[in-house]
Design an enzyme around this catalytic site. Sequence first.
Site, PDB file in Angstrom:
ATOM      1  N   GLU A 137     -36.082  -6.999 -35.478  1.00 26.73           N
ATOM      2  CA  GLU A 137     -35.314  -5.751 -35.396  1.00 26.73           C
ATOM      3  C   GLU A 137     -35.680  -4.945 -34.155  1.00 26.73           C
ATOM      4  OE1 GLU A 137     -32.776  -5.270 -37.264  1.00 26.73           O
ATOM      5  OE2 GLU A 137     -33.282  -7.083 -38.385  1.00 26.73           O
ATOM      6  N   ASP A 205     -34.006 -13.433 -32.143  1.00 25.53           N
ATOM      7  CA  ASP A 205     -34.965 -14.443 -32.605  1.00 25.53           C
ATOM      8  C   ASP A 205     -35.889 -14.873 -31.474  1.00 25.53           C
ATOM      9  OD1 ASP A 205     -34.234 -14.614 -35.273  1.00 25.53           O
ATOM     10  OD2 ASP A 205     -32.765 -16.202 -34.946  1.00 25.53           O
TER      11      ASP A 205
END
Length: 487
Positions: A137, A205
Site C-alpha cells: 500500500e 508488488d
Amino acid sequence: MFRQLKKNLVATLIAAMTIGQVAPAFADSADTLPDMGTSAGSTLSIGQEMQMGDYYVRQLRGSAPLINDPLLTQYINSLGMRLVSHANSVKTPFHFFLINNDEINAFAFFGGNVVLHSALFRYSDNESQLASVMAHEISHVTQRHLARAMEDQQRSAPLTWVGALGSILLAMASPQAGMAALTGTLAGTRQGMISFTQQNEQEADRIGIQVLQRSGFDPQAMPTFLEKLLDQARYSSRPPEILLTHPLPESRLADARNRANQMRPMVVQSSEDFYLAKARTLGMYNSGRNQLTSDLLDEWAKGNVRQQRAAQYGRALQAMEANKYDEARKTLQPLLAAEPGNAWYLDLATDIDLGQNKANEAINRLKNARDLRTNPVLQLNLANAYLQGGQPQEAANILNRYTFNNKDDSNGWDLLAQAEAALNNRDQELAARAEGYALAGRLDQAISLLSSASSQVKLGSLQQARYDARIDQLRQLQERFKPYTKM
C-alpha cells in the site's frame, strides 16, 4: 485506558487501492518490468493530493468504524514508518489507520493515508506478512497510483472521476449505495480502468517487496500471504470478499515468489509488539466477536518467549473484558513486575484499576512510569485515571499539553472536553468538542461550538480572539474543501 473510549461507528470507506485487485501474468525478471514513474502533475499537484487526503481523512474519522485505540495506532504507525523510511519517492507524510472490519483488506488514498482492516491481524501469522501488505500500500502512495489513474481517466472521460470520488464519499455513509453509484459511473470505461489497475498492482508488488526486504523483513512473506488468500478461495466455503470481486490469479503469486527467491534469505523474528497487537485486536475488536481463541493462546504458550508473554497478556485481556478483574490482575502481575515500563501492560493495568474503582493506584503507577514524558499512550492513560479519580484539573493540565502536541488525536480532545466540563469551564469544553468535530469533518458544528465558546468569554479578551481566529481558520478550510463537497 481505551476501554472507556471505544466507539462503534457505522459505514466503511471503499478501497481506492486494494491488496487483491486483478493482476496479469508478470515477466520472469524484475529487471524487465517497466518503472511507471510517479508523474501525475498535469492533474494533481502534491499539495492538491494532500488537501484531498485531509478532506477524506476527516470523512473517514466521521463515518468509518475506526479503531481509535492509542496502543494499536502507535504500533501500526511505528511499523508503517519503518517501511516508509526505506521507500523511495516519498513526497508526503504518511498516516496509518485501522478499521474494525472482518474482511481482509487494505487501501491507500490521497496524501499518504493508508488504512488497514483489523482482519489482517487475524490472517497474518507473523509481522513480516502484515508488513508485506503495508509495503504494498505504501508503494501505491509513493507511485501516486490514484492520481495517475485520475489523470489517465481525464484523457478519456473527464467527468468520470468526479463521479467516482463522489461515490467514494457516498460509500462512507451507505456502502451499498456507494458501490452501486461507483459501478454505474465507471461502467462505460471499466476495461480501461482494469488495465490501469493491473499495471498498478504489478508495480506495487515489485516495489513493495523491495521496501519489505530493505526494512529488514522477510521478502518471502509477500508470496506466503498471497498464497493464504488463494487457499481461502480454493478451499473455504466463503472465500474472502475481496477475492469474489477481484480474483487473484496464480500468475501474481508465481511472480511474487520468483522475486522473493531472487533475494537473500532472511530469518526474521516477529516483534513482541506484533503479538501483543494481535492479541489486543482479536480480543477487543473484530466487530465485537472475540477471536482470541484458546487454541491460539495455547499455541503461543508453547512458542518463543515473545509469544509466551503475548499469551499471558491475552489471557489477562480476556479476563478484563469479562469483568473478572481479580483474575486479570493476577494474570498480568508477573508481566508487569518483569517489565514495569511496558505500555501494553500499563494500559491494561489501568483498565483493571479503573474497573475496580482504584484510580489512585493507577495514578501512582503511571506517574512513576519511566517513559511518561515521551509516550503519548501513557499520557492519555494518566489523564484518564485523573479524570476517573475525580481530579479533572490534573487531567486538564496533561491534556492541554497533549492536544498541543497531538492536534489530530480525537482521544485527547474528547478527554479534555470531559475534564473542562467537570471543572465547569464551559467555553473551554465547547472549544475542545469543536476540535473533535473538526477532525471528523463536521466543520459547521465545530464553528457553531466555537461561536458559542466565544460568546461566553469577556468581549475583546485574548481568549475570545483565539476562538474567533480558530473560527476563521475553519471557514478557510471549508472554502478549500468546497470542490470535494460538490462531487
